[in-house]
Design a protein around this motif. Sequence first.
Motif, mmCIF file in Angstrom:
data_model
loop_
_atom_site.group_PDB
_atom_site.id
_atom_site.type_symbol
_atom_site.label_atom_id
_atom_site.label_comp_id
_atom_site.label_asym_id
_atom_site.label_seq_id
_atom_site.Cartn_x
_atom_site.Cartn_y
_atom_site.Cartn_z
ATOM 1 N N GLN A 56 0.812 -1.215 0.000
ATOM 2 C CA GLN A 56 0.000 0.000 0.000
ATOM 3 C C GLN A 56 0.854 1.276 0.000
ATOM 4 O O GLN A 56 0.319 2.371 0.079
ATOM 5 C CB GLN A 56 -0.932 -0.007 1.206
ATOM 6 C CG GLN A 56 -1.939 -1.141 1.121
ATOM 7 C CD GLN A 56 -2.730 -1.291 2.381
ATOM 8 O OE1 GLN A 56 -2.354 -0.811 3.439
ATOM 9 N NE2 GLN A 56 -3.854 -1.964 2.266
ATOM 10 N N LYS A 59 -0.269 3.954 -2.412
ATOM 11 C CA LYS A 59 -1.540 4.583 -2.040
ATOM 12 C C LYS A 59 -1.340 5.588 -0.898
ATOM 13 O O LYS A 59 -2.022 6.593 -0.838
ATOM 14 C CB LYS A 59 -2.561 3.525 -1.622
ATOM 15 C CG LYS A 59 -3.034 2.682 -2.789
ATOM 16 C CD LYS A 59 -4.059 1.690 -2.336
ATOM 17 C CE LYS A 59 -4.570 0.909 -3.514
ATOM 18 N NZ LYS A 59 -5.671 0.044 -3.169
ATOM 19 N N GLU A 86 -0.756 -4.631 -7.189
ATOM 20 C CA GLU A 86 -2.024 -3.915 -7.007
ATOM 21 C C GLU A 86 -3.064 -4.780 -6.296
ATOM 22 O O GLU A 86 -3.799 -4.299 -5.433
ATOM 23 C CB GLU A 86 -2.542 -3.435 -8.359
ATOM 24 C CG GLU A 86 -1.657 -2.350 -8.951
ATOM 25 C CD GLU A 86 -1.999 -1.991 -10.395
ATOM 26 O OE1 GLU A 86 -2.814 -2.707 -11.034
ATOM 27 O OE2 GLU A 86 -1.440 -0.991 -10.887
ATOM 28 N N LYS A 87 -3.110 -6.054 -6.648
ATOM 29 C CA LYS A 87 -4.056 -6.972 -6.010
ATOM 30 C C LYS A 87 -3.760 -7.091 -4.516
ATOM 31 O O LYS A 87 -4.672 -7.052 -3.686
ATOM 32 C CB LYS A 87 -3.956 -8.349 -6.678
ATOM 33 C CG LYS A 87 -4.867 -9.400 -6.108
ATOM 34 C CD LYS A 87 -4.697 -10.706 -6.871
ATOM 35 C CE LYS A 87 -5.616 -11.782 -6.349
ATOM 36 N NZ LYS A 87 -5.471 -13.034 -7.116
ATOM 37 N N ALA A 89 -2.179 -4.923 -2.662
ATOM 38 C CA ALA A 89 -2.452 -3.635 -2.019
ATOM 39 C C ALA A 89 -3.940 -3.506 -1.695
ATOM 40 O O ALA A 89 -4.314 -2.989 -0.646
ATOM 41 C CB ALA A 89 -2.014 -2.481 -2.914
ATOM 42 N N ASP A 90 -4.776 -4.009 -2.588
ATOM 43 C CA ASP A 90 -6.226 -3.897 -2.413
ATOM 44 C C ASP A 90 -6.809 -4.937 -1.468
ATOM 45 O O ASP A 90 -7.866 -4.716 -0.887
ATOM 46 C CB ASP A 90 -6.936 -4.017 -3.771
ATOM 47 C CG ASP A 90 -6.669 -2.822 -4.666
ATOM 48 O OD1 ASP A 90 -6.324 -1.736 -4.141
ATOM 49 O OD2 ASP A 90 -6.798 -2.980 -5.895
ATOM 50 N N SER A 91 -6.138 -6.080 -1.331
ATOM 51 C CA SER A 91 -6.728 -7.173 -0.555
ATOM 52 C C SER A 91 -5.688 -7.904 0.281
ATOM 53 O O SER A 91 -4.859 -8.645 -0.246
ATOM 54 C CB SER A 91 -7.406 -8.173 -1.499
ATOM 55 O OG SER A 91 -7.820 -9.322 -0.790
#
Length: 142
Positions: A56, A59, A86-87, A89-91
Motif C-alpha cells: 500500500q 496509495k 495492485e491486487k 495492495a487492495d486485498s
Amino acid sequence: FKERSGTVENGYGDANATKYTKSACPVRHDGKAGVGMAGGKSWTPNWLTFDNSYFQYLKRGADEDLIWFPTDEALHKDDKFKPYFEKFADSQEAFFEAYSRAHKKLSELGSKFEPAEGFSLPATRRSKVADCLSFVTRCCSA
C-alpha cells in the motif's frame, strides 16, 4: 542499519532512528514502548506486523521515513508483477492466500523454518492468529 548493511543512512539508536523505529514507537503487539534495537529504517510504519501494508506504499504516498529501494519500485512497474502488487495492495486476504500457498510449497520442497519447535504468542494475539491460521488452512487444503 547503516553500520551493518550500508543500504540506509539510518544507524543504531534513537538519534539515528526514523519516526517508526525509535525505541518508544508503539509497534509492539502489546502497545508497550520498545522495539528491540532502536534505529535503522523500515519498509512499513508497523514493521512488526505481518500484513499487506508494504503493497500500500503507493496509495499512502511517499514517506521519507520508510525504505523504498529501486528494487521495490520495480515490483509495481514490472508489467508481469504489477497486477499482483495492485491486487495485494487492495486485498490483504489475497496477499495472505498467495503467501500461504508459497510458504506451503517451500515447506513441501524441504525448506526449513526456524525455530523448528515453533513459537508461542500472548493470549491477546491468539484469537487473531487462530482466525488467520483457520484461513490459511482453508486456503492450503483447497
